[in-house]
Design a protein around this motif. Structure first.
Motif, PDB file in Angstrom:
ATOM      1  N   GLY A 314       0.843  -1.191   0.000  1.00 53.15           N
ATOM      2  CA  GLY A 314       0.000   0.000   0.000  1.00 53.15           C
ATOM      3  C   GLY A 314       0.873   1.234   0.000  1.00 53.15           C
ATOM      4  O   GLY A 314       1.873   1.310   0.719  1.00 53.15           O
ATOM      5  N   THR A 315       0.513   2.221  -0.797  1.00 49.08           N
ATOM      6  CA  THR A 315       1.263   3.466  -0.931  1.00 49.08           C
ATOM      7  C   THR A 315       0.408   4.627  -0.417  1.00 49.08           C
ATOM      8  O   THR A 315      -0.749   4.430  -0.017  1.00 49.08           O
ATOM      9  CB  THR A 315       1.634   3.721  -2.402  1.00 49.08           C
ATOM     10  OG1 THR A 315       0.435   4.090  -3.134  1.00 49.08           O
ATOM     11  CG2 THR A 315       2.260   2.483  -3.049  1.00 49.08           C
ATOM     12  N   PRO A 316       0.927   5.847  -0.442  1.00 51.96           N
ATOM     13  CA  PRO A 316       0.076   6.990  -0.090  1.00 51.96           C
ATOM     14  C   PRO A 316      -1.209   7.069  -0.908  1.00 51.96           C
ATOM     15  O   PRO A 316      -2.231   7.535  -0.408  1.00 51.96           O
ATOM     16  CB  PRO A 316       1.002   8.190  -0.355  1.00 51.96           C
ATOM     17  CG  PRO A 316       2.366   7.657  -0.063  1.00 51.96           C
ATOM     18  CD  PRO A 316       2.350   6.247  -0.579  1.00 51.96           C
ATOM     19  N   LEU A 317      -1.165   6.598  -2.157  1.00 54.60           N
ATOM     20  CA  LEU A 317      -2.385   6.613  -2.968  1.00 54.60           C
ATOM     21  C   LEU A 317      -3.383   5.579  -2.449  1.00 54.60           C
ATOM     22  O   LEU A 317      -4.599   5.784  -2.533  1.00 54.60           O
ATOM     23  CB  LEU A 317      -2.044   6.341  -4.436  1.00 54.60           C
ATOM     24  CG  LEU A 317      -1.099   7.348  -5.102  1.00 54.60           C
ATOM     25  CD1 LEU A 317      -0.961   7.030  -6.589  1.00 54.60           C
ATOM     26  CD2 LEU A 317      -1.564   8.786  -4.891  1.00 54.60           C
ATOM     27  N   SER A 318      -2.888   4.475  -1.920  1.00 57.42           N
ATOM     28  CA  SER A 318      -3.776   3.481  -1.295  1.00 57.42           C
ATOM     29  C   SER A 318      -4.458   4.083  -0.077  1.00 57.42           C
ATOM     30  O   SER A 318      -5.636   3.819   0.187  1.00 57.42           O
ATOM     31  CB  SER A 318      -2.978   2.241  -0.882  1.00 57.42           C
ATOM     32  OG  SER A 318      -2.193   1.743  -1.945  1.00 57.42           O
ATOM     33  N   ASN A 319      -3.704   4.904   0.669  1.00 58.40           N
ATOM     34  CA  ASN A 319      -4.300   5.574   1.830  1.00 58.40           C
ATOM     35  C   ASN A 319      -5.436   6.498   1.394  1.00 58.40           C
ATOM     36  O   ASN A 319      -6.457   6.608   2.085  1.00 58.40           O
ATOM     37  CB  ASN A 319      -3.239   6.372   2.579  1.00 58.40           C
ATOM     38  CG  ASN A 319      -2.136   5.488   3.131  1.00 58.40           C
ATOM     39  OD1 ASN A 319      -2.329   4.290   3.309  1.00 58.40           O
ATOM     40  ND2 ASN A 319      -0.984   6.069   3.395  1.00 58.40           N
ATOM     41  N   ASN A 320      -5.256   7.173   0.262  1.00 60.07           N
ATOM     42  CA  ASN A 320      -6.339   8.013  -0.255  1.00 60.07           C
ATOM     43  C   ASN A 320      -7.576   7.174  -0.566  1.00 60.07           C
ATOM     44  O   ASN A 320      -8.706   7.567  -0.255  1.00 60.07           O
ATOM     45  CB  ASN A 320      -5.889   8.729  -1.521  1.00 60.07           C
ATOM     46  CG  ASN A 320      -4.958   9.905  -1.251  1.00 60.07           C
ATOM     47  OD1 ASN A 320      -4.650  10.203  -0.101  1.00 60.07           O
ATOM     48  ND2 ASN A 320      -4.500  10.549  -2.291  1.00 60.07           N
ATOM     49  N   THR A 321      -7.361   6.016  -1.174  1.00 64.67           N
ATOM     50  CA  THR A 321      -8.478   5.170  -1.594  1.00 64.67           C
ATOM     51  C   THR A 321      -9.198   4.538  -0.403  1.00 64.67           C
ATOM     52  O   THR A 321     -10.432   4.575  -0.313  1.00 64.67           O
ATOM     53  CB  THR A 321      -7.976   4.050  -2.529  1.00 64.67           C
ATOM     54  OG1 THR A 321      -7.390   4.639  -3.691  1.00 64.67           O
ATOM     55  CG2 THR A 321      -9.120   3.135  -2.948  1.00 64.67           C
ATOM     56  N   PHE A 322      -8.456   3.973   0.518  1.00 63.13           N
ATOM     57  CA  PHE A 322      -9.063   3.161   1.582  1.00 63.13           C
ATOM     58  C   PHE A 322      -9.270   3.921   2.887  1.00 63.13           C
ATOM     59  O   PHE A 322     -10.108   3.513   3.704  1.00 63.13           O
ATOM     60  CB  PHE A 322      -8.211   1.920   1.830  1.00 63.13           C
ATOM     61  CG  PHE A 322      -8.138   0.996   0.647  1.00 63.13           C
ATOM     62  CD1 PHE A 322      -9.241   0.246   0.267  1.00 63.13           C
ATOM     63  CD2 PHE A 322      -6.987   0.903  -0.110  1.00 63.13           C
ATOM     64  CE1 PHE A 322      -9.188  -0.591  -0.834  1.00 63.13           C
ATOM     65  CE2 PHE A 322      -6.920   0.063  -1.221  1.00 63.13           C
ATOM     66  CZ  PHE A 322      -8.025  -0.686  -1.583  1.00 63.13           C
ATOM     67  N   ALA A 325      -8.024   9.627   2.734  1.00 62.49           N
ATOM     68  CA  ALA A 325      -7.034  10.683   2.938  1.00 62.49           C
ATOM     69  C   ALA A 325      -7.009  11.627   1.747  1.00 62.49           C
ATOM     70  O   ALA A 325      -7.569  11.338   0.681  1.00 62.49           O
ATOM     71  CB  ALA A 325      -5.653  10.076   3.168  1.00 62.49           C
ATOM     72  N   THR A 326      -6.341  12.756   1.907  1.00 60.18           N
ATOM     73  CA  THR A 326      -6.249  13.735   0.827  1.00 60.18           C
ATOM     74  C   THR A 326      -4.891  13.707   0.128  1.00 60.18           C
ATOM     75  O   THR A 326      -4.801  13.886  -1.072  1.00 60.18           O
ATOM     76  CB  THR A 326      -6.503  15.150   1.360  1.00 60.18           C
ATOM     77  OG1 THR A 326      -5.561  15.453   2.396  1.00 60.18           O
ATOM     78  CG2 THR A 326      -7.915  15.265   1.916  1.00 60.18           C
ATOM     79  N   ARG A 327      -3.826  13.465   0.912  1.00 59.35           N
ATOM     80  CA  ARG A 327      -2.470  13.364   0.367  1.00 59.35           C
ATOM     81  C   ARG A 327      -1.708  12.210   1.056  1.00 59.35           C
ATOM     82  O   ARG A 327      -0.544  12.335   1.393  1.00 59.35           O
ATOM     83  CB  ARG A 327      -1.708  14.688   0.535  1.00 59.35           C
ATOM     84  CG  ARG A 327      -2.242  15.807  -0.362  1.00 59.35           C
ATOM     85  CD  ARG A 327      -1.484  17.110  -0.131  1.00 59.35           C
ATOM     86  NE  ARG A 327      -0.066  17.004  -0.431  1.00 59.35           N
ATOM     87  CZ  ARG A 327       0.483  17.121  -1.635  1.00 59.35           C
ATOM     88  NH1 ARG A 327      -0.320  17.336  -2.694  1.00 59.35           N
ATOM     89  NH2 ARG A 327       1.783  17.034  -1.819  1.00 59.35           N
ATOM     90  N   GLY A 328      -2.417  11.123   1.251  1.00 58.98           N
ATOM     91  CA  GLY A 328      -1.780   9.941   1.799  1.00 58.98           C
ATOM     92  C   GLY A 328      -1.547   9.958   3.297  1.00 58.98           C
ATOM     93  O   GLY A 328      -0.940   9.043   3.845  1.00 58.98           O
ATOM     94  N   GLU A 329      -2.056  10.985   3.996  1.00 56.82           N
ATOM     95  CA  GLU A 329      -1.774  11.106   5.430  1.00 56.82           C
ATOM     96  C   GLU A 329      -2.428   9.982   6.222  1.00 56.82           C
ATOM     97  O   GLU A 329      -3.521   9.533   5.904  1.00 56.82           O
ATOM     98  CB  GLU A 329      -2.252  12.467   5.959  1.00 56.82           C
ATOM     99  CG  GLU A 329      -3.751  12.678   5.969  1.00 56.82           C
ATOM    100  CD  GLU A 329      -4.341  13.176   4.662  1.00 56.82           C
ATOM    101  OE1 GLU A 329      -5.545  13.501   4.637  1.00 56.82           O
ATOM    102  OE2 GLU A 329      -3.608  13.233   3.659  1.00 56.82           O
ATOM    103  N   ILE A 330      -1.735   9.517   7.265  1.00 60.60           N
ATOM    104  CA  ILE A 330      -2.279   8.460   8.115  1.00 60.60           C
ATOM    105  C   ILE A 330      -2.472   8.933   9.548  1.00 60.60           C
ATOM    106  O   ILE A 330      -3.233   8.323  10.297  1.00 60.60           O
ATOM    107  CB  ILE A 330      -1.385   7.209   8.107  1.00 60.60           C
ATOM    108  CG1 ILE A 330       0.004   7.541   8.644  1.00 60.60           C
ATOM    109  CG2 ILE A 330      -1.306   6.595   6.733  1.00 60.60           C
ATOM    110  CD1 ILE A 330       0.812   6.313   8.992  1.00 60.60           C
ATOM    111  N   TYR A 331      -1.766   9.997   9.955  1.00 59.43           N
ATOM    112  CA  TYR A 331      -1.861  10.485  11.327  1.00 59.43           C
ATOM    113  C   TYR A 331      -2.591  11.821  11.425  1.00 59.43           C
ATOM    114  O   TYR A 331      -2.504  12.503  12.438  1.00 59.43           O
ATOM    115  CB  TYR A 331      -0.458  10.638  11.930  1.00 59.43           C
ATOM    116  CG  TYR A 331       0.268   9.331  12.171  1.00 59.43           C
ATOM    117  CD1 TYR A 331      -0.412   8.211  12.640  1.00 59.43           C
ATOM    118  CD2 TYR A 331       1.631   9.215  11.948  1.00 59.43           C
ATOM    119  CE1 TYR A 331       0.253   7.012  12.871  1.00 59.43           C
ATOM    120  CE2 TYR A 331       2.312   8.026  12.185  1.00 59.43           C
ATOM    121  CZ  TYR A 331       1.618   6.927  12.641  1.00 59.43           C
ATOM    122  OH  TYR A 331       2.278   5.747  12.877  1.00 59.43           O
ATOM    123  N   GLY A 332      -3.311  12.187  10.376  1.00 60.71           N
ATOM    124  CA  GLY A 332      -4.043  13.446  10.415  1.00 60.71           C
ATOM    125  C   GLY A 332      -3.110  14.639  10.369  1.00 60.71           C
ATOM    126  O   GLY A 332      -2.029  14.605   9.776  1.00 60.71           O
TER     127      GLY A 332
END
Length: 393
Positions: A314-322, A325-332
């Motif tokens: 999973g990449t920052p783009l996966s974070n956007n999808t699942f 997120a807006t730019r791959g952020e995971i910790y807000g």
């Protein structure tokens, strides 16, 4: 001692989220650890660069190296582990399963595959009425709209620019224009499946952090300058070694999770392409990153090399999808000193009937997000405060 003092001050910080903004400056002045970086506090304690690197090894849990993170964020995470840590029997899905069951017992309905496209506002744009789901279905609110998807998603993605609500416009401008509040903390997530059981590979139950050096800020800067540079940190965790019920559910199989902090920019060129249909260049980059993370894993656990049957990165783009997120952020919102000074990261928002919950209210992590939910409950239903405050304290 400094960690305990800073972690203890979180009660005042949590109260700030509910008290009138007019006393915010007075209260924040009594939170000195929140305005200093982890590096500054450790230097004040006489820590050498090497000792600072060792003591701040856990920075990946809140996303920023010691030269950039607020010491309060560091203290909250470190203090959380003073009494040990826990893993849900049956795996993390048990958290969701029991949460959903509790909601449904109280008459709530949990929708899946229900993408929220926007928050529905009143004609004057000053009150939240509900949400628009999957491009057309409207779900109207009875009491209010609670957004647990983060400040970026709430204020920049789900709400329109609102010049008629000056306080909202101020928040949107701050998120867009303040570098210390920008969503630059992301993560690579490599999921590894093994074709053998726990006894065969003897995986450890503890988590492991690995670094190219103890100079975390230098490692961070090098990787931000070039994705070809070593990962600033690599985290390895083995769910199959933690869960006593794993072998019952997945006999003859094991699993490993490998994480590495990274940045959105190297992946931005493919952001508008459809998931799983992105160009060969993106797939090639994923393959290279997978190989690099596997090489780090094999350094730590060489016995698993011959048993890897599955990998998915999973990449920052996966974070956007699942994760929405807006730019791959995971910790807000990043846990910088600046984050701990803004008064608008609180449950109540400038839009009546719209509330924030989750990790942007207090701090990141499962427990931080849960306390954010408690604070949101108090903001929505002040009469429940006595019972809810007891949970926080």
């Amino acid at each position: 001692q400094q960690v305990r003092a800073a972690a203890g001050a979180v009660k005042l910080y949590a109260a700030l989220k509910l008290l009138p903004k007019s006393i915010g400056a007075w209260a924040r002045a009594r939170l000195p650890f929140s305005t200093r970086t982890t590096l500054q506090v450790m230097q004040e304690c006489g820590c050498s660069p090497t000792l600072t690197g060792v003591l701040s090894y856990i920075w990946g849990d809140y996303g920023l190296p010691p030269g950039q993170s607020s010491f309060m964020a560091h203290a909250l995470v470190v203090g959380h582990y003073f009494n040990g840590s826990y893993y849900p029997v049956g795996g993390p899905n048990e958290i969701v399963k029991h949460a959903v069951a509790a909601l449904e017992r109280r008459g709530s309905k949990v929708l899946v595959r229900a993408r929220v496209d926007s928050i529905i506002l009143s004609p004057d744009g000053k009150r939240a009425l509900g949400v628009r789901v999957n491009g057309g279905a409207d779900v109207l609110a009875k009491r209010g709209v609670v957004c647990a998807a983060g400040a970026y998603t709430a204020f920049q993605k789900l709400l329109p620019a609102s010049p008629d609500v000056p306080e909202l416009a101020k928040i949107q401008s701050a998120l867009a224009c303040t570098p210390a509040l920008a969503p630059f903390v992301s993560m690579l997530s490599l999921f590894v499946g093994l074709d053998c059981d726990q006894e065969t590979v003897d995986l450890p139950g503890n988590n492991v952090w690995m670094f190219p050096s103890v100079d975390h800020d230098a490692n961070w800067a090098a990787h931000r300058a070039s994705i070809e540079a070593p990962f600033p940190a690599v985290f390895v965790s083995c769910p199959s070694a933690k869960d006593p019920q794993w072998a019952e559910r997945h006999p003859g199989k094991s699993a490993i999770l490998v994480l590495a902090p990274t940045f959105y920019e190297p992946f931005a060129a493919w952001a508008d392409e459809k998931p799983r249909q992105r160009s060969p260049a993106y797939q090639e980059l994923k393959s290279k990153l997978t190989d690099r993370l596997l090489a780090t894993l094999y350094e730590y656990a060489p016995q698993v090399r011959e048993h890897v049957a599955f990998t998915e990165l999973g990449t920052p783009l996966s974070n956007n999808t699942f994760l929405g997120a807006t730019r791959g952020e995971i910790y807000g919102v990043p846990h910088t000193p600046e984050r701990f000074q803004v008064e608008w990261l609180r449950p109540s928002t400038p839009i009546k009937g719209l509330y924030l919950s989750g990790q942007d209210v207090l701090c990141d992590g499962v427990l931080g997000a849960a306390v954010g939910g408690v604070l949101c409950t108090i903001a929505m239903r002040p009469l429940s405060a006595s019972k809810s405050i007891g949970l926080i304290m």
